[in-house]
Design a protein around this motif. Structure first.
Motif, PDB file in Angstrom:
ATOM      1  N   ARG A   1       0.899  -1.276  -0.205  1.00  0.00           N
ATOM      2  CA  ARG A   1       0.114   0.193  -0.201  1.00  0.00           C
ATOM      3  C   ARG A   1       0.950   0.926  -0.303  1.00  0.00           C
ATOM      4  O   ARG A   1       2.083   1.377   0.986  1.00  0.00           O
ATOM      5  CB  ARG A   1      -1.056   0.118   1.238  1.00  0.00           C
ATOM      6  N   ILE A   2       1.102   1.965  -0.609  1.00  0.00           N
ATOM      7  CA  ILE A   2       1.181   3.137  -1.073  1.00  0.00           C
ATOM      8  C   ILE A   2       1.054   4.501  -1.283  1.00  0.00           C
ATOM      9  O   ILE A   2      -0.129   5.463  -2.039  1.00  0.00           O
ATOM     10  CB  ILE A   2       2.090   3.413  -2.623  1.00  0.00           C
ATOM     11  N   LEU A   3       1.418   5.410  -0.569  1.00  0.00           N
ATOM     12  CA  LEU A   3       0.969   7.295  -0.190  1.00  0.00           C
ATOM     13  C   LEU A   3       1.556   8.118  -1.719  1.00  0.00           C
ATOM     14  O   LEU A   3       2.627   7.478  -1.324  1.00  0.00           O
ATOM     15  CB  LEU A   3       1.037   7.405   1.448  1.00  0.00           C
TER      16      LEU A   3
ATOM     17  N   ARG B   1      -1.326   2.897   7.951  1.00  0.00           N
ATOM     18  CA  ARG B   1      -1.810   1.967   7.399  1.00  0.00           C
ATOM     19  C   ARG B   1      -0.605   1.766   5.283  1.00  0.00           C
ATOM     20  O   ARG B   1      -1.458   1.148   5.213  1.00  0.00           O
ATOM     21  CB  ARG B   1      -3.303   2.706   6.792  1.00  0.00           C
ATOM     22  N   VAL B   2       0.289   2.438   5.754  1.00  0.00           N
ATOM     23  CA  VAL B   2       1.393   2.275   4.183  1.00  0.00           C
ATOM     24  C   VAL B   2       1.738   1.220   5.064  1.00  0.00           C
ATOM     25  O   VAL B   2       2.962   1.699   5.449  1.00  0.00           O
ATOM     26  CB  VAL B   2       1.110   3.596   3.502  1.00  0.00           C
TER      27      VAL B   2
END
Length: 359
Positions: A2-4, A69-70
């Motif tokens: 997961r990537i911001l 969360r990332v």
């Protein structure tokens, strides 16, 4: 993974988001939607399919909620471009350097250890040069009186002869010549210090002259390709400064997006923070850009107007070797193909204020 993506609704960030999502990654976009960069203040249509948070990268409390969360951050949010004059310095520093510092602090607290940083070729100042008598020499700033007299080439600091431009590699000395360039150097240095303190990994991607769909338009912060296209769309000839022979490396935004994806998935650099040129590897002059774009749009031929803006450099083109070796990156979009596409690509709506920041 997961990537911001900070600045994820902007020109380059949105293309990165599209490519990551197409390859099966989970993406989260963060963008402030400042009116200086997004004229309507609303998310553009091209981010409708992505998870999006409206917020400023300088908001540490927001980052503290988001980052756990990332797995990695792709940091694109910045105030970009040549700008107006040194009065822009506080805004550039606040958006670029303070924003990066807040992000790095929040990443440390959240335990996120992988960062891809959007840097720029402007950190080099002038490119690399050689004198036929003295070999490779440093490029001294050009004198205003020489530019006024139409002498545009960089002179040898020893004998005054015109220097031959060479491709610049990542180990070249840093020589920022604008406020924006200085903030990009500072971003790289902040990221390097953070990586060495935490054991994290940073790829600092030094973008060369990026162009393509979703560029901002009608703003002093836009790239030269957008400025030329805006003029042609009004039925006006592109105004080319100097003699049009200044060399750049124009790289299509789709290639830049792919370089970011490769950096996010590459092995961490041994140096903790490693700069990499992101370029096409095929230099062209600014005059060629204006001519090809005018032809593609059926507009008037460019006008050579001479002069130069303070801080403008003569030549800066890139050595693509490290990107190929470290990231497996090589540009795919040719200059001819890219300019043909750009002639009809959708651009961002014009901004309405005197400064621009964010995505």
């Amino acid at each position: 993974m997961r990537i911001l993506i900070t600045g994820g609704a902007g020109f380059i960030g949105s293309h990165i988001a599209d490519l990551l999502a197409a390859e099966g990654y989970s993406v989260l976009l963060l963008d402030a939607f400042l009116p200086q960069a997004h004229s309507s203040g609303s998310p553009p249509a091209w981010v409708a399919g992505h998870e999006l948070i409206r917020g400023d990268v300088r908001d540490g409390e927001l980052l503290d909620r988001v980052l756990p969360r990332v797995d990695a951050v792709c940091h694109q949010a910045a105030m970009v471009g040549h700008g107006l004059d040194p009065s822009d310095a506080p805004a550039y520093t606040a958006n670029n350097d303070l924003g990066t510092a807040v992000l790095l602090a929040a990443m440390h607290k959240a335990g996120v250890r992988r960062l891809v940083l959007a840097s720029s070729m402007v950190v080099y100042g002038e490119g690399r040069y050689a004198c036929s008598n003295h070999g490779v020499v440093p490029a001294v700033p050009r004198r205003a009186e020489d530019i006024s007299a139409g002498r545009y080439e960089v002179p040898c600091p020893h004998c005054g002869a015109d220097l031959e431009p060479l491709r610049v590699s990542e180990d070249a000395p840093l020589d920022p010549r604008s406020t924006y360039a200085a903030t990009k150097v500072a971003q790289e240095q902040l990221a390097t210090a953070w990586a060495r303190q935490t054991g994290a990994a940073v790829w600092a991607l030094r973008y060369h002259n990026v162009y393509g769909s979703r560029m901002p338009r009608d703003t002093p912060y836009a790239g030269v390709a957008s400025i030329f296209r805006s003029a042609l769309a009004r039925g006006m000839a592109p105004q080319v400064m100097e003699d049009g022979r200044q060399r750049r490396d124009f790289v299509h935004v789709s290639d830049v997006a792919r370089a970011n994806v490769l950096a996010l998935t590459a092995e961490p650099p041994a140096s903790r923070c490693e700069p990499v040129n992101v370029c096409s590897g095929q230099p062209h002059t600014v005059g060629e850009l204006a001519t090809e774009l005018a032809r593609a749009m059926g507009g008037p031929a460019p006008e050579i107007v001479g002069g130069a803006r303070p801080g403008d450099v003569r030549h800066v083109t890139a050595d693509p070797t490290r990107a190929a070796e470290r990231l497996g990156y090589q540009a795919r979009v040719s200059f001819a193909e890219g300019i043909t596409r750009f002639a009809t690509d959708p651009l961002r709506e014009p901004v309405t204020t005197s400064s621009a920041a964010g995505g």
